[in-house]
Design a protein around this motif. Structure first.
Motif, PDB file in Angstrom:
ATOM      1  N   GLU B 146       0.845  -1.194   0.000  1.00  0.00           N
ATOM      2  CA  GLU B 146       0.000   0.000   0.000  1.00  0.00           C
ATOM      3  C   GLU B 146       0.886   1.251   0.000  1.00  0.00           C
ATOM      4  OE1 GLU B 146      -1.959   1.028   3.527  1.00  0.00           O
ATOM      5  OE2 GLU B 146      -3.044   2.642   2.526  1.00  0.00           O
ATOM      6  N   GLN B 147       1.919   1.194   0.864  1.00  0.00           N
ATOM      7  CA  GLN B 147       2.864   2.312   0.944  1.00  0.00           C
ATOM      8  C   GLN B 147       3.520   2.551  -0.417  1.00  0.00           C
ATOM      9  OE1 GLN B 147       3.486   4.296   3.331  1.00  0.00           O
ATOM     10  NE2 GLN B 147       5.298   5.322   2.547  1.00  0.00           N
ATOM     11  N   ARG B 148       3.886   1.429  -1.076  1.00  0.00           N
ATOM     12  CA  ARG B 148       4.566   1.538  -2.350  1.00  0.00           C
ATOM     13  C   ARG B 148       3.642   2.179  -3.397  1.00  0.00           C
ATOM     14  NH1 ARG B 148       6.277  -3.443  -2.277  1.00  0.00           N
ATOM     15  NH2 ARG B 148       4.767  -4.238  -3.756  1.00  0.00           N
ATOM     16  N   TYR B 149       2.376   1.751  -3.373  1.00  0.00           N
ATOM     17  CA  TYR B 149       1.443   2.310  -4.347  1.00  0.00           C
ATOM     18  C   TYR B 149       1.192   3.789  -4.089  1.00  0.00           C
ATOM     19  CZ  TYR B 149       0.472  -2.098  -6.569  1.00  0.00           C
ATOM     20  OH  TYR B 149       0.607  -3.251  -7.277  1.00  0.00           O
ATOM     21  N   ARG B 150       1.149   4.135  -2.794  1.00  0.00           N
ATOM     22  CA  ARG B 150       0.926   5.546  -2.471  1.00  0.00           C
ATOM     23  C   ARG B 150       2.082   6.391  -3.010  1.00  0.00           C
ATOM     24  NH1 ARG B 150      -1.407   5.547   2.822  1.00  0.00           N
ATOM     25  NH2 ARG B 150       0.648   4.908   3.507  1.00  0.00           N
ATOM     26  N   GLU B 151       3.299   5.889  -2.746  1.00  0.00           N
ATOM     27  CA  GLU B 151       4.475   6.614  -3.242  1.00  0.00           C
ATOM     28  C   GLU B 151       4.458   6.700  -4.765  1.00  0.00           C
ATOM     29  OE1 GLU B 151       7.833   4.599  -1.628  1.00  0.00           O
ATOM     30  OE2 GLU B 151       7.389   5.300   0.408  1.00  0.00           O
ATOM     31  N   LEU B 152       4.058   5.566  -5.346  1.00  0.00           N
ATOM     32  CA  LEU B 152       4.028   5.510  -6.808  1.00  0.00           C
ATOM     33  C   LEU B 152       3.069   6.555  -7.357  1.00  0.00           C
ATOM     34  CD1 LEU B 152       5.423   3.643  -8.815  1.00  0.00           C
ATOM     35  CD2 LEU B 152       3.307   2.376  -9.003  1.00  0.00           C
ATOM     36  N   ALA B 153       1.895   6.646  -6.707  1.00  0.00           N
ATOM     37  CA  ALA B 153       0.898   7.611  -7.159  1.00  0.00           C
ATOM     38  C   ALA B 153       1.453   9.029  -7.066  1.00  0.00           C
ATOM     39  CB  ALA B 153      -0.364   7.482  -6.312  1.00  0.00           C
ATOM     40  N   GLU B 154       2.215   9.268  -5.982  1.00  0.00           N
ATOM     41  CA  GLU B 154       2.747  10.618  -5.791  1.00  0.00           C
ATOM     42  C   GLU B 154       3.821  10.961  -6.816  1.00  0.00           C
ATOM     43  OE1 GLU B 154       3.929  10.486  -1.717  1.00  0.00           O
ATOM     44  OE2 GLU B 154       1.859  10.695  -1.010  1.00  0.00           O
ATOM     45  N   THR B 155       4.609   9.958  -7.160  1.00  0.00           N
ATOM     46  CA  THR B 155       5.721  10.254  -8.056  1.00  0.00           C
ATOM     47  C   THR B 155       5.366   9.994  -9.516  1.00  0.00           C
ATOM     48  OG1 THR B 155       6.543   8.039  -7.715  1.00  0.00           O
ATOM     49  CG2 THR B 155       7.482   9.757  -6.330  1.00  0.00           C
ATOM     50  N   LEU B 156       4.131   9.529  -9.712  1.00  0.00           N
ATOM     51  CA  LEU B 156       3.753   9.135 -11.067  1.00  0.00           C
ATOM     52  C   LEU B 156       3.925  10.279 -12.062  1.00  0.00           C
ATOM     53  CD1 LEU B 156       2.708   6.702 -12.539  1.00  0.00           C
ATOM     54  CD2 LEU B 156       0.393   7.555 -12.252  1.00  0.00           C
ATOM     55  N   GLU B 157       3.465  11.467 -11.625  1.00  0.00           N
ATOM     56  CA  GLU B 157       3.508  12.607 -12.531  1.00  0.00           C
ATOM     57  C   GLU B 157       4.946  12.923 -12.950  1.00  0.00           C
ATOM     58  OE1 GLU B 157       1.603  16.904 -12.071  1.00  0.00           O
ATOM     59  OE2 GLU B 157       0.464  15.263 -11.168  1.00  0.00           O
ATOM     60  N   ILE B 158       5.821  12.910 -11.927  1.00  0.00           N
ATOM     61  CA  ILE B 158       7.238  13.184 -12.199  1.00  0.00           C
ATOM     62  C   ILE B 158       7.801  12.130 -13.146  1.00  0.00           C
ATOM     63  CG2 ILE B 158       9.517  13.366 -11.144  1.00  0.00           C
ATOM     64  CD1 ILE B 158       7.986  14.187  -8.543  1.00  0.00           C
ATOM     65  N   LYS B 159       7.429  10.881 -12.851  1.00  0.00           N
ATOM     66  CA  LYS B 159       7.942   9.794 -13.666  1.00  0.00           C
ATOM     67  C   LYS B 159       7.467   9.927 -15.119  1.00  0.00           C
ATOM     68  CE  LYS B 159       9.458   6.023 -10.857  1.00  0.00           C
ATOM     69  NZ  LYS B 159      10.026   6.889  -9.895  1.00  0.00           N
ATOM     70  N   VAL B 160       6.188  10.277 -15.260  1.00  0.00           N
ATOM     71  CA  VAL B 160       5.647  10.440 -16.609  1.00  0.00           C
ATOM     72  C   VAL B 160       6.426  11.518 -17.355  1.00  0.00           C
ATOM     73  CG1 VAL B 160       3.661  11.328 -17.890  1.00  0.00           C
ATOM     74  CG2 VAL B 160       3.338   9.567 -16.163  1.00  0.00           C
ATOM     75  N   ARG B 161       6.707  12.634 -16.645  1.00  0.00           N
ATOM     76  CA  ARG B 161       7.445  13.714 -17.287  1.00  0.00           C
ATOM     77  C   ARG B 161       8.840  13.241 -17.704  1.00  0.00           C
ATOM     78  NH1 ARG B 161       5.851  17.805 -13.969  1.00  0.00           N
ATOM     79  NH2 ARG B 161       7.703  17.716 -12.683  1.00  0.00           N
ATOM     80  N   GLU B 162       9.476  12.517 -16.767  1.00  0.00           N
ATOM     81  CA  GLU B 162      10.825  12.020 -17.084  1.00  0.00           C
ATOM     82  C   GLU B 162      10.809  11.111 -18.302  1.00  0.00           C
ATOM     83  OE1 GLU B 162      12.599  12.042 -12.547  1.00  0.00           O
ATOM     84  OE2 GLU B 162      12.211  10.136 -13.564  1.00  0.00           O
ATOM     85  N   ARG B 163       9.824  10.195 -18.288  1.00  0.00           N
ATOM     86  CA  ARG B 163       9.743   9.259 -19.408  1.00  0.00           C
ATOM     87  C   ARG B 163       9.459   9.996 -20.719  1.00  0.00           C
ATOM     88  NH1 ARG B 163      11.362   6.408 -16.064  1.00  0.00           N
ATOM     89  NH2 ARG B 163      10.720   4.323 -15.422  1.00  0.00           N
ATOM     90  N   THR B 164       8.590  10.987 -20.636  1.00  0.00           N
ATOM     91  CA  THR B 164       8.265  11.756 -21.830  1.00  0.00           C
ATOM     92  C   THR B 164       9.520  12.432 -22.379  1.00  0.00           C
ATOM     93  OG1 THR B 164       6.141  12.191 -20.823  1.00  0.00           O
ATOM     94  CG2 THR B 164       6.699  13.514 -22.755  1.00  0.00           C
TER      95      THR B 164
END
Lengths: 217, 440
Positions: B146-164
Motif C-alpha cells: 500500500e505504501q509503495r502504491y501511495r508513493e508511486l501515485a505521488e511520483t507518477l507525474e514526475i515519472k511520466v514527465r521524465e519518461r516523456t
C-alpha cells in the motif's frame, strides 16, 4: 529422521502417506494394520476426525531390531489431505525419511492429484527436504473404480521421474502392502548409505523389508 | 528462526517426537491409581521405566523391585514404555496378577488417551500460531505494498514527465540520425559529382596556362620583329593602334594572375569537397580512431561561410591521444557547439577553442563572448526542441543531439559562464571507454 540415539542403540524413522483429500491414505494404514502381523507393529492411532475425514493425522508404528541390536521404530503417518490443513501437513512432513504419495485413480481427480503433488514439493522445500533425494513412491489407488486413468498413461507420465509407481485398491486390500514394501526398500537404500545398515548393523535390504512387512498368519 | 531458500519461515514443530511415560502421565493421576491399587491389595506396587528405574510408587516403604518380580508392561505407541511391578514382600497370587494386569492396561489406556490429546492440542496450537503469524506477515506485506502504491501515485507525474523527456530525446536522436544519414549521402553524392568535372577543369586549366604562356611568348616575338622594322610603316602603325585599342599589354600582364587565381579557386573547391566527404564520414562505418583536434579543424573548415565577418577564432590546442569514437558524430557535435557560438553575437565575436587532458579524460572547451546562458535555462538547453531562437531559426535539436553523443561516449557536457561574459561549453570524454559503456 525423528531420532537416532547411538548410546541407546535406538533409531526412530518417519514415513508419511501424502496425497489429495479422500485418496485413501487412512484406508492404506487401516489395511496395513489388518494385513500385517501383530508382532512388529503397534496399534493404529487415529486422531480426531470430522465427517470421517482426517483433520490431524493417523499413526501406525512398526518395530524391528537389527542383528547389531539397533532398535528401529518406524512411525507411519498420514497427513490431512484437505487444502486448508496445510500447516498440519508441514508439521507431519517435517523430518520424514520416506513419502508414499497416494493418488486417486479416477480421471476426475487428476487435477487434485497434480495440485497435491505440487503442494508436496513446495512443503518439502519449506521443511528443508530435497525432493530429489527423498525416498518417494507413488500409489495409484482406487483401481477397483470405473472411469480411471489407464495404466499406460500413468506409466507414461511417471516413468521419466524414476519413482516406483504402484497400483492398488486399499478398499479391497490389494497393492497396499506392496506400496509399503516399496517405500521401505527405497528408504533402506538412503539409510544404508548414511548409517551403514548392512555394514555396521548387519541389516540387509531384504530383511529390513521382510521384518516390516510380516503378513498376519 | 530457520528459513528456506525463498525466505519462508521453516516449520520447527515436528509431529512424532518421542515421549516417555513422564511426558504423558501426570503424577497425580498415577498416584491416585496406585493408591487405589494399594487399597485393592497390591501392596508396594510401583511404576518403573524400561530400565527398571522407579518412576512412581504407592508411597509405602518397600525394597526396590528386582528383576524377577512380577511385572506388566505399559505400552506407548504400541511399545513398552515402562511397567508396573509388584516387589518382593507383597502378597502374590492370582488376584494380584489380575489386578496388576488391570492396572497396566488402565495406565496404557491413560497414556494412549493423554498422548492423543497432547498431539491434537500441540498440532492445533501450532496451526493457530502459524496462521496468526501468516496473517501478520500478510498484513505486513499488504501495508508495504500500500505504501509503495501511495508513493508511486505521488511520483507518477514526475515519472511520466521524465519518461516523456526520455522519449522526446530518443525521437530527436532518431530524427537527427536520419537527417544526418541523408545529408551524408547527399554530400557524398554531390562530392562525387563535383569531383569528376573538377578533375578535368583543373587539368585543362593547367594545360591552358601552358598554352597561354606560349601564345604570349609568340606575341612578344611578333611585336619585337614588328618594331624592329620587319613590316611596312603603315602596317606597323595599324598593328600598334589595334594593339592599344585591345589593351593587349595589360591583358598579357593580367593573364598569369587570372589563371593563377582560377587554379587557386579550383583547389579550394577540391578542398571543400574533400572536407564535405570527410565530414559526412560516409566512407566510415561506426567507430574509428580519431584525433579530436583534427576533427575540430575539419568541422571549422566546412563552416567557413558561417563564421561572422570580423570574428576571431582562437585555437588553444594541446596534443590529444587518439580516441576510438564515431568521428561523424563528433563532427556533428562540434558543428552544433560552433554554430551556437557563431550565432552568439554579430560583431566582435571571439570564440576560443581549448583542448587538453585532465587526468584520464579529454577536455574540450568552446568559449564565446556572447550573451551567455541564463542560470535558469542551463538544465533545459539540452532538452530536445528547446530553443530560444525565433520560430524557424532553430529547431532546438543541436544541443540535445550533442548531449546524446557525449553521454553515449561515456562523457559529460556542461555549460558555464565565460569570464567577462558569454557561454562556455565544457566537454569531458574518457580516453579509455569502459567496456560497460554502451555504444549507441
Amino acid at each position: 529422521m525423528i531420532e537416532y540415539d547411538t548410546d541407546e542403540q535406538r533409531m526412530v524413522l518417519k514415513f508419511v502417506y501424502y496425497g489429495p483429500a479422500l485418496s485413501g491414505k487412512t484406508t492404506n494404514l487401516l489395511r496395513l494394520h489388518d494385513l500385517l502381523s501383530k508382532e512388529g507393529r503397534g496399534e493404529l492411532m487415529v486422531l480426531d476426525t470430522q465427517d470421517d475425514r482426517t483433520i490431524f493425522f493417523d499413526l501406525l508404528p512398526f518395530f524391528l531390531v537389527a542383528p547389531s541390536g539397533l532398535k528401529i521404530k518406524v512411525k507411519v503417518y498420514t497427513v490431512p489431505g484437505q487444502v486448508q490443513h496445510d500447516a498440519t501437513r508441514k508439521a507431519v512432513l517435517q523430518r520424514a525419511d520416506g513419502v508414499a504419495f497416494i493418488a486417486d485413480s479416477r480421471r476426475s481427480e487428476a487435477k487434485n492429484n497434480a495440485e497435491s503433488f505440487g503442494n508436496l514439493e513446495r512443503n518439502l522445500s519449506i521443511v528443508g527436504i530435497d525432493v530429489d533425494r527423498l525416498p518417494l513412491v507413488i500409489q495409484y489407488n482406487k483401481r477397483d473404480l470405473p472411469d480411471i486413468t489407464p495404466e499406460e498413461e500413468i506409466r507414461r507420465v511417471w516413468g521419466p521421474t524414476g519413482f516406483p509407481v504402484l497400483l492398488s485398491s486399499a478398499l479391497k486390500g490389494w497393492g497396499v502392502v506392496e506400496t509399503f514394501r516399496a517405500l521401505a526398500e527405497r528408504a533402506y537404500d538412503t539409510l544404508d548409505r548414511r548409517y551403514g545398515f548392512a555394514g555396521t548393523h548387519g541389516l540387509t535390504r531384504e530383511s529390513f523389508a521382510e521384518r516390516l512387512v510380516r503378513r498376519a498368519g | 528462526m530457520p528459513t528456506d531458500s525463498e525466505g519462508r519461515r521453516r516449520i520447527v514443530y515436528c509431529v512424532g517426537e518421542e515421549r516417555d511415560l513422564r511426558d504423558v502421565l501426570p503424577g497425580f493421576e498415577v498416584a491416585a491409581m496406585l493408591a487405589a491399587a494399594f487399597r485393592a491389595g497390591l501392596r508396594g506396587v510401583r511404576v518403573v521405566d524400561p530400565d527398571g528405574k522407579d518412576l512412581w510408587g504407592s508411597g509405602d516403604d518397600v525394597p526396590p523391585p528386582g528383576e524377577r518380580d512380577p511385572r506388566r508392561p505399559i505400552l506407548l505407541e504400541g511399545e513398552p514404555a515402562g511397567a508396573v511391578v509388584l516387589p518382593d514382600g507383597a502378597a502374590r497370587g492370582e488376584t494380584q496378577d489380575a489386578l496388576l494386569a488391570l492396572l497396566a492396561d488402565t495406565l496404557t489406556a491413560m497414556a494412549h488417551n493423554n498422548l492423543k490429546r497432547m498431539l491434537t492440542t500441540e498440532t492445533h496450537t501450532e496451526v493457530v500460531n502459524r496462521s496468526y503469524e501468516e496473517l501478520l506477515e500478510t498484513n505486513r506485506s499488504l501495508s508495504a505494498s500500500e505504501q509503495r502504491y501511495r508513493e508511486l501515485a505521488e511520483t507518477l507525474e514526475i515519472k511520466v514527465r521524465e519518461r516523456t523527456e526520455e522519449l522526446s530525446r530518443a525521437m530527436a536522436r532518431l530524427v537527427q540520425q536520419e537527417k544526418m544519414a541523408s545529408v551524408g549521402q547527399l554530400a557524398a553524392g554531390v562530392a562525387h559529382e563535383i569531383n569528376n568535372p573538377l578533375a578535368f577543369v583543373t587539368s585543362n586549366l593547367r594545360t591552358l596556362k601552358k598554352y597561354t604562356e606560349r601564345f604570349l611568348d609568340m606575341i612578344a616575338r611578333y611585336h619585337r620583329v614588328c618594331e624592329q622594322g620587319g613590316v611596312a610603316q603603315q602596317d606597323r602603325d595599324d598593328l600598334r593602334k589595334h594593339r592599344e585599342s585591345l589593351r593587349v599589354d595589360a591583358m598579357a600582364a593580367d593573364t598569369a594572375d587570372l589563371l593563377q587565381q582560377t587554379m587557386e579557386g579550383t583547389e579550394r573547391v577540391r578542398k571543400i569537397v574533400a572536407d564535405l566527404k570527410g565530414f559526412s564520414h560516409v566512407d566510415e562505418d561506426g567507430e574509428a580512431p580519431a584525433d579530436l583536434n583534427r576533427e575540430i579543424e575539419r568541422t571549422l573548415s566546412v563552416m567557413t561561410h558561417e563564421i561572422p565577418a570580423g570574428a576571431g577564432i582562437t585555437r588553444e590546442f594541446s596534443p590529444l591521444p587518439v580516441v576510438t569514437c564515431r568521428p561523424g558524430a563528433f563532427n556533428q557535435l562540434f558543428l552544433s557547439l560552433l554554430r551556437n557560438a557563431f550565432q552568439a553575437r554579430q560583431d566582435e565575436l571571439r570564440v576560443t577553442i581549448r583542448t587538453g587532458l585532465s587526468g584520464d579524460r579529454i577536455r574540450v572547451v568552446f568559449a564565446d563572448n556572447g550573451p551567455g546562458v541564463p542560470a535558469g535555462l542551463r538544465t533545459r538547453i539540452f532538452e530536445p526542441f528547446f530553443t530560444t531562437r525565433d520560430v524557424g531559426k532553430g529547431k532546438g535539436l543541436g544541443l540535445a543531439v550533442a548531449y546524446d553523443i557525449v553521454t553515449s561516449h561515456g562523457g559529460t557536457i556542461d555549460v558555464e559562464d565565460t569570464p567577462g561574459g558569454g557561454a562556455t561549453f565544457v566537454l569531458e570524454l574518457p580516453v579509455q571507454r569502459g567496456a560497460h559503456d554502451p555504444i549507441r
